[in-house]
Design a protein around this motif. Structure first.
Motif, PDB file in Angstrom:
ATOM      1  N   GLU A 176      40.349  30.233  34.799  1.00  0.00           N
ATOM      2  CA  GLU A 176      41.612  30.244  34.236  1.00  0.00           C
ATOM      3  C   GLU A 176      41.393  30.782  32.890  1.00  0.00           C
ATOM      4  O   GLU A 176      42.096  31.816  32.337  1.00  0.00           O
ATOM      5  N   LYS A 177      40.568  30.435  32.099  1.00  0.00           N
ATOM      6  CA  LYS A 177      39.985  30.809  30.861  1.00  0.00           C
ATOM      7  C   LYS A 177      39.530  32.344  30.696  1.00  0.00           C
ATOM      8  O   LYS A 177      39.840  33.195  29.894  1.00  0.00           O
ATOM      9  N   ILE A 178      38.675  32.659  31.937  1.00  0.00           N
ATOM     10  CA  ILE A 178      38.238  34.151  32.143  1.00  0.00           C
ATOM     11  C   ILE A 178      39.402  34.855  31.956  1.00  0.00           C
ATOM     12  O   ILE A 178      39.756  36.120  31.660  1.00  0.00           O
ATOM     13  N   MET A 179      40.516  34.595  33.114  1.00  0.00           N
ATOM     14  CA  MET A 179      41.525  35.327  33.366  1.00  0.00           C
ATOM     15  C   MET A 179      42.482  35.632  32.039  1.00  0.00           C
ATOM     16  O   MET A 179      43.086  36.745  31.849  1.00  0.00           O
ATOM     17  N   ASP A 180      42.691  34.625  31.303  1.00  0.00           N
ATOM     18  CA  ASP A 180      43.656  34.551  30.168  1.00  0.00           C
ATOM     19  C   ASP A 180      43.020  35.563  29.307  1.00  0.00           C
ATOM     20  O   ASP A 180      43.774  36.301  28.727  1.00  0.00           O
ATOM     21  N   GLU A 181      41.871  35.384  28.998  1.00  0.00           N
ATOM     22  CA  GLU A 181      41.119  36.321  27.843  1.00  0.00           C
ATOM     23  C   GLU A 181      41.095  37.582  28.391  1.00  0.00           C
ATOM     24  O   GLU A 181      41.312  38.485  27.621  1.00  0.00           O
ATOM     25  N   MET A 182      40.918  38.054  29.664  1.00  0.00           N
ATOM     26  CA  MET A 182      40.905  39.441  30.171  1.00  0.00           C
ATOM     27  C   MET A 182      42.341  40.034  29.724  1.00  0.00           C
ATOM     28  O   MET A 182      42.235  41.058  29.484  1.00  0.00           O
ATOM     29  N   THR A 183      43.245  39.086  30.389  1.00  0.00           N
ATOM     30  CA  THR A 183      44.753  39.761  30.287  1.00  0.00           C
ATOM     31  C   THR A 183      44.988  39.936  28.889  1.00  0.00           C
ATOM     32  O   THR A 183      45.610  40.990  28.419  1.00  0.00           O
ATOM     33  N   GLU A 184      44.705  39.127  27.664  1.00  0.00           N
ATOM     34  CA  GLU A 184      44.776  39.371  26.427  1.00  0.00           C
ATOM     35  C   GLU A 184      44.359  40.493  25.768  1.00  0.00           C
ATOM     36  O   GLU A 184      44.748  41.100  24.928  1.00  0.00           O
ATOM     37  N   ARG A 185      43.138  40.987  26.660  1.00  0.00           N
ATOM     38  CA  ARG A 185      42.371  41.965  26.011  1.00  0.00           C
ATOM     39  C   ARG A 185      43.071  43.294  26.738  1.00  0.00           C
ATOM     40  O   ARG A 185      42.289  44.510  26.510  1.00  0.00           O
ATOM     41  N   GLY A 186      44.011  43.036  27.647  1.00  0.00           N
ATOM     42  CA  GLY A 186      44.795  44.102  28.214  1.00  0.00           C
ATOM     43  C   GLY A 186      44.191  44.531  29.456  1.00  0.00           C
ATOM     44  O   GLY A 186      44.480  45.569  30.377  1.00  0.00           O
ATOM     45  N   THR A 187      43.277  43.866  30.272  1.00  0.00           N
ATOM     46  CA  THR A 187      42.510  44.249  31.463  1.00  0.00           C
ATOM     47  C   THR A 187      43.459  43.375  32.559  1.00  0.00           C
ATOM     48  O   THR A 187      44.065  42.294  32.348  1.00  0.00           O
ATOM     49  N   ALA A 188      43.972  44.105  33.694  1.00  0.00           N
ATOM     50  CA  ALA A 188      44.632  43.575  34.649  1.00  0.00           C
ATOM     51  C   ALA A 188      43.594  42.739  35.420  1.00  0.00           C
ATOM     52  O   ALA A 188      42.504  43.196  35.837  1.00  0.00           O
ATOM     53  N   VAL A 189      44.090  41.518  36.106  1.00  0.00           N
ATOM     54  CA  VAL A 189      43.321  40.836  36.713  1.00  0.00           C
ATOM     55  C   VAL A 189      44.022  40.685  38.427  1.00  0.00           C
ATOM     56  O   VAL A 189      45.280  40.363  38.361  1.00  0.00           O
ATOM     57  N   ILE A 190      43.471  41.234  39.422  1.00  0.00           N
ATOM     58  CA  ILE A 190      43.816  41.201  40.610  1.00  0.00           C
ATOM     59  C   ILE A 190      43.227  40.337  41.545  1.00  0.00           C
ATOM     60  O   ILE A 190      41.984  40.376  41.414  1.00  0.00           O
ATOM     61  N   THR A 191      43.757  39.243  42.193  1.00  0.00           N
ATOM     62  CA  THR A 191      42.996  38.229  42.706  1.00  0.00           C
ATOM     63  C   THR A 191      43.603  38.306  44.198  1.00  0.00           C
ATOM     64  O   THR A 191      44.673  38.137  44.684  1.00  0.00           O
ATOM     65  N   ILE A 192      42.685  37.990  45.215  1.00  0.00           N
ATOM     66  CA  ILE A 192      42.903  37.774  46.455  1.00  0.00           C
ATOM     67  C   ILE A 192      42.470  36.276  46.750  1.00  0.00           C
ATOM     68  O   ILE A 192      41.398  35.961  46.516  1.00  0.00           O
ATOM     69  N   THR A 193      43.605  35.429  47.253  1.00  0.00           N
ATOM     70  CA  THR A 193      43.066  34.030  47.290  1.00  0.00           C
ATOM     71  C   THR A 193      44.175  33.590  48.441  1.00  0.00           C
ATOM     72  O   THR A 193      45.010  33.657  48.856  1.00  0.00           O
ATOM     73  N   HIS A 194      43.669  32.330  49.061  1.00  0.00           N
ATOM     74  CA  HIS A 194      44.274  31.389  49.795  1.00  0.00           C
ATOM     75  C   HIS A 194      44.651  30.066  49.140  1.00  0.00           C
ATOM     76  O   HIS A 194      45.056  29.321  49.848  1.00  0.00           O
ATOM     77  N   ASP A 195      44.353  29.999  47.978  1.00  0.00           N
ATOM     78  CA  ASP A 195      44.392  28.703  47.363  1.00  0.00           C
ATOM     79  C   ASP A 195      45.846  28.988  46.564  1.00  0.00           C
ATOM     80  O   ASP A 195      45.937  29.383  45.544  1.00  0.00           O
ATOM     81  N   MET A 196      46.996  28.518  47.247  1.00  0.00           N
ATOM     82  CA  MET A 196      48.375  28.832  46.702  1.00  0.00           C
ATOM     83  C   MET A 196      48.793  27.881  45.478  1.00  0.00           C
ATOM     84  O   MET A 196      49.440  28.458  44.643  1.00  0.00           O
ATOM     85  N   GLY A 197      47.793  26.824  45.158  1.00  0.00           N
ATOM     86  CA  GLY A 197      48.118  25.871  43.970  1.00  0.00           C
ATOM     87  C   GLY A 197      47.625  26.811  42.675  1.00  0.00           C
ATOM     88  O   GLY A 197      48.214  26.914  41.747  1.00  0.00           O
TER      89      GLY A 197
END
Length: 268
Positions: A176-197
């Protein structure tokens, strides 16, 4: 700047049609979760984003550039891909070399290379393992090594395939920390997941796939309170949503704080 799919279809050499007429736009800085049962076409779709596959029909554009005109290596500079199984990516004798590998290939100046590797190792909490052979460290941490290696290249878009698999609560917090920092830097985060929570807690845009196509694209509320989408995509409503539905609360919610608020309001 964006990843754009325009009427994109993909057929494997054996004739199997995995994606059919996909239309999609993902902008820099977005966090997007792609959900759906196995075989829905999710992995094929993201491999079209980074050039591992080229469309059989239609067009995939990365910042306006047709992927058919570029090699996978060229596209990878903009679109980083972290595989579900880290062992499919790791091949260097130590963690530091693994994270530095692509930067050396890109002939980055030594000072910049060291700075990027240090930043990526710290962000993924893998610095303490930098001298170890990646295959000698636990599987969940190996996943963070592969994430660090991709982050170090500073992509505009990063694809994470089932990132929570094998992770405990601490690992998910790092994600979660990684994704937040990346989007703050303008990087899009695209995730495939089966973890609905994980989806509900971290994404405001969810794409549901079924029948080789996109059947819904919206907020978690749009996806997880749509019975038709749940049924066709064969996904489950997150546990908090099931609790909310079971309590028959006036407000349908997917979040614990909202359930608590609704219960308090009811009791009062």
């Amino acid at each position: 700047m964006a990843i754009e799919f325009k009427e994109v279809s993909f057929k494997y050499p054996n004739g199997y049609l995995a994606n059919e007429k996909l239309n999609l736009t993902i902008h820099e800085g977005e966090k997007v979760a792609i959900v759906g049962q196995n075989g829905a076409g999710k992995t094929t779709a993201v491999k079209l984003m980074n050039g591992l596959h080229k469309p059989s029909e239609g067009t995939v554009l990365i910042d306006g550039v047709d992927t058919k005109t570029k090699t996978t290596a060229q596209i990878a500079k903009a679109v980083g891909y972290v595989f579900q199984n880290p062992d499919d990516q790791i091949f260097n004798p130590d963690v530091y070399s693994e994270v530095a590998y692509m930067l050396k290939k890109l002939k980055l100046p030594e000072k910049d290379l060291k700075g990027r590797v240090k930043w990526a190792l710290e962000l993924t909490d893998t610095k303490k393992y930098r001298k170890k052979n990646p295959l000698d460290i636990p599987y969940p941490i190996r996943k963070f090594v592969t994430i660090a290696a991709v982050l170090a290249t500073d992509p505009k878009y990063i694809i994470l395939d089932e990132p929570t698999a094998g992770q405990d609560t601490h690992g998910i917090k790092i994600l979660e920390k990684i994704m937040d920092e990346m989007t703050e830097r303008g990087t899009a985060v695209i995730t495939i997941t089966h973890d609905m929570g994980f989806v509900v807690n971290n994404f405001q845009r969810v794409i549901a796939m079924a029948h080789k196509n996109i059947i819904a694209d919206g907020t978690p509320q749009d996806i997880f309170w749509n019975e038709k989408v749940l049924r066709e995509a064969r996904i489950c409503r997150p546990q908090i949503g099931e609790i909310s539905a079971g309590l028959q609360l006036e407000k349908q919610t997917l979040y614990m704080n909202e359930i608590v608020r609704e219960i308090k309001r009811y009791v009062q």
